[in-house]
Design an enzyme around this catalytic site. Structure first.
Site, mmCIF file in Angstrom:
data_model
loop_
_atom_site.group_PDB
_atom_site.id
_atom_site.type_symbol
_atom_site.label_atom_id
_atom_site.label_comp_id
_atom_site.label_asym_id
_atom_site.label_seq_id
_atom_site.Cartn_x
_atom_site.Cartn_y
_atom_site.Cartn_z
ATOM 1 N N GLY A 45 74.789 15.628 100.350
ATOM 2 C CA GLY A 45 73.691 15.492 99.390
ATOM 3 C C GLY A 45 72.721 16.641 99.537
ATOM 4 N N GLN A 50 65.435 21.946 98.591
ATOM 5 C CA GLN A 50 66.089 22.458 99.807
ATOM 6 C C GLN A 50 66.666 23.866 99.604
ATOM 7 O OE1 GLN A 50 68.391 18.538 100.384
ATOM 8 N NE2 GLN A 50 68.200 19.327 102.453
ATOM 9 N N CYS A 95 70.270 15.770 107.759
ATOM 10 C CA CYS A 95 69.778 16.540 106.616
ATOM 11 C C CYS A 95 70.079 18.018 106.848
ATOM 12 C CB CYS A 95 68.268 16.331 106.487
ATOM 13 S SG CYS A 95 67.501 17.265 105.155
ATOM 14 N N LEU A 96 70.570 18.689 105.818
ATOM 15 C CA LEU A 96 70.889 20.115 105.969
ATOM 16 C C LEU A 96 69.639 20.940 106.277
ATOM 17 C CD1 LEU A 96 73.510 20.601 103.110
ATOM 18 C CD2 LEU A 96 73.937 20.607 105.576
ATOM 19 N N HIS A 137 67.432 9.156 100.268
ATOM 20 C CA HIS A 137 67.121 10.321 101.110
ATOM 21 C C HIS A 137 66.774 11.525 100.221
ATOM 22 C CE1 HIS A 137 67.981 13.075 104.668
ATOM 23 N NE2 HIS A 137 68.048 13.924 103.653
ATOM 24 N N GLU A 138 67.610 11.769 99.204
ATOM 25 C CA GLU A 138 67.381 12.943 98.339
ATOM 26 C C GLU A 138 66.152 12.758 97.458
ATOM 27 O OE1 GLU A 138 68.892 15.446 99.202
ATOM 28 O OE2 GLU A 138 70.548 14.539 100.290
ATOM 29 N N HIS A 141 63.056 13.838 99.127
ATOM 30 C CA HIS A 141 62.835 15.295 99.074
ATOM 31 C C HIS A 141 62.012 15.678 97.831
ATOM 32 C CE1 HIS A 141 65.097 17.046 102.388
ATOM 33 N NE2 HIS A 141 66.157 16.321 102.113
HETATM 34 C C1 Y12 Z 1 73.331 9.485 104.407
HETATM 35 C C2 Y12 Z 1 72.265 10.041 105.061
HETATM 36 C C3 Y12 Z 1 71.725 11.214 104.624
HETATM 37 C C4 Y12 Z 1 72.216 11.841 103.503
HETATM 38 C C5 Y12 Z 1 71.586 13.106 103.034
HETATM 39 C C6 Y12 Z 1 72.516 14.269 102.980
HETATM 40 N N1 Y12 Z 1 72.700 14.815 104.276
HETATM 41 C C7 Y12 Z 1 73.634 15.757 104.551
HETATM 42 O O1 Y12 Z 1 74.380 16.152 103.673
HETATM 43 C C8 Y12 Z 1 73.675 16.271 105.932
HETATM 44 C C9 Y12 Z 1 74.558 17.179 106.293
HETATM 45 C C10 Y12 Z 1 74.644 17.794 107.618
HETATM 46 C C11 Y12 Z 1 75.697 18.663 107.871
HETATM 47 C C12 Y12 Z 1 75.803 19.285 109.105
HETATM 48 O O2 Y12 Z 1 76.787 20.215 109.344
HETATM 49 C C13 Y12 Z 1 78.020 19.821 109.843
HETATM 50 O O3 Y12 Z 1 78.275 18.668 110.051
HETATM 51 C C14 Y12 Z 1 79.007 20.899 110.069
HETATM 52 C C15 Y12 Z 1 74.883 19.029 110.085
HETATM 53 O O4 Y12 Z 1 75.102 19.603 111.354
HETATM 54 C C16 Y12 Z 1 74.394 20.704 111.753
HETATM 55 O O5 Y12 Z 1 73.526 21.143 111.077
HETATM 56 C C17 Y12 Z 1 74.762 21.296 113.050
HETATM 57 C C18 Y12 Z 1 73.816 18.190 109.841
HETATM 58 C C19 Y12 Z 1 73.688 17.574 108.601
HETATM 59 C C20 Y12 Z 1 73.280 11.292 102.864
HETATM 60 C C21 Y12 Z 1 73.832 10.107 103.300
HETATM 61 CO CO CO Z 2 67.776 16.006 103.365
#
Ligand code: Y12
Ligand code: CO
Length: 173
Positions: A45, A50, A95-96, A137-138, A141
């Site tokens: 997401g 962001q 969260c990214l 969550h989004e 933001h």
């Molecule tokens: C449930 C809870 C939160 C959301 C919001 C969207 N969040 C993400 O897309 C998070 C992504 C994310 C990706 C990562 O990278 C890897 O896994 C390779 C990460 O790890 C690092 O930054 C090291 C952290 C978060 C949607 C649904």
């Molecule tokens: Co986020």
């Protein structure tokens, strides 16, 4: 359009996003750029703020039962509004914009959302499970709220300490 993820503690993430009025090529380019950067970063997401665009836009790519994220399942929400909410659930969110940090956050279990698609058509979605959590969550933001803003005082202090330590580690040669 090449976009970069804005990371905490950048103040840009505190900005409140504004409604989208024009459903034009610039909007399509932004949505496509957001999709590319989200997929490259292994996200599910992403909100426009962001990538430094303070517009009420979010995209979601929730993995299916085989943990695959297919483009056909991509959801693009413009000017989303929650019209109904019920129940409560807890999920460990990430969260990214706050890399490498995950915490349990309480959200509504089920929600109804009105939004527009990229062509300005009005849509309604009833969501529960991971989709509901991701939308909430989004949508936070869009108000300049990060999931870490929802932590208790003590958990937030612990986060600030850990995050600073991680940032220092990252900078080491
Ligand atoms: C449930 C809870 C939160 C959301 C919001 C969207 N969040 C993400 O897309 C998070 C992504 C994310 C990706 C990562 O990278 C890897 O896994 C390779 C990460 O790890 C690092 O930054 C090291 C952290 C978060 C949607 C649904
Ligand atoms: Co986020």
């Amino acid at each position: 359009m090449t976009l970069n993820i804005v990371e905490y503690p950048d103040r840009k993430l505190k900005e409140k996003s504004v409604n989208v009025e024009l459903f034009d090529q610039d909007l399509y380019d932004l949505l496509d750029g957001m999709y590319n950067v989200m997929m490259e970063s292994n996200g599910i997401g992403l909100a426009a703020i962001q990538v430094a665009h303070a517009k009420r836009i979010l995209i979601l790519s929730i993995p299916d039962e085989e943990s695959e994220q297919s483009k056909e399942d991509l959801i693009e929400m413009i000017n989303p509004v929650i019209t109904n909410k019920s129940g409560e659930c807890v999920y460990q969110e990430g969260c990214l914009s706050v890399p490498s940090f995950y915490e349990d956050i309480i959200r509504f279990e089920s929600i109804s959302v009105n939004y527009q698609d990229r062509d300005g058509n009005t849509k309604i979605i009833e969501a529960d499970g991971l989709l509901s959590i991701a939308i909430q969550h989004e949508m936070d933001h869009l108000e300049g709220i990060l999931f870490i803003d929802r932590l208790s005082y003590s958990r937030r202090k612990k986060f600030e300490k850990e995050y600073k330590r991680m940032q220092k580690e990252k900078k080491k040669p």
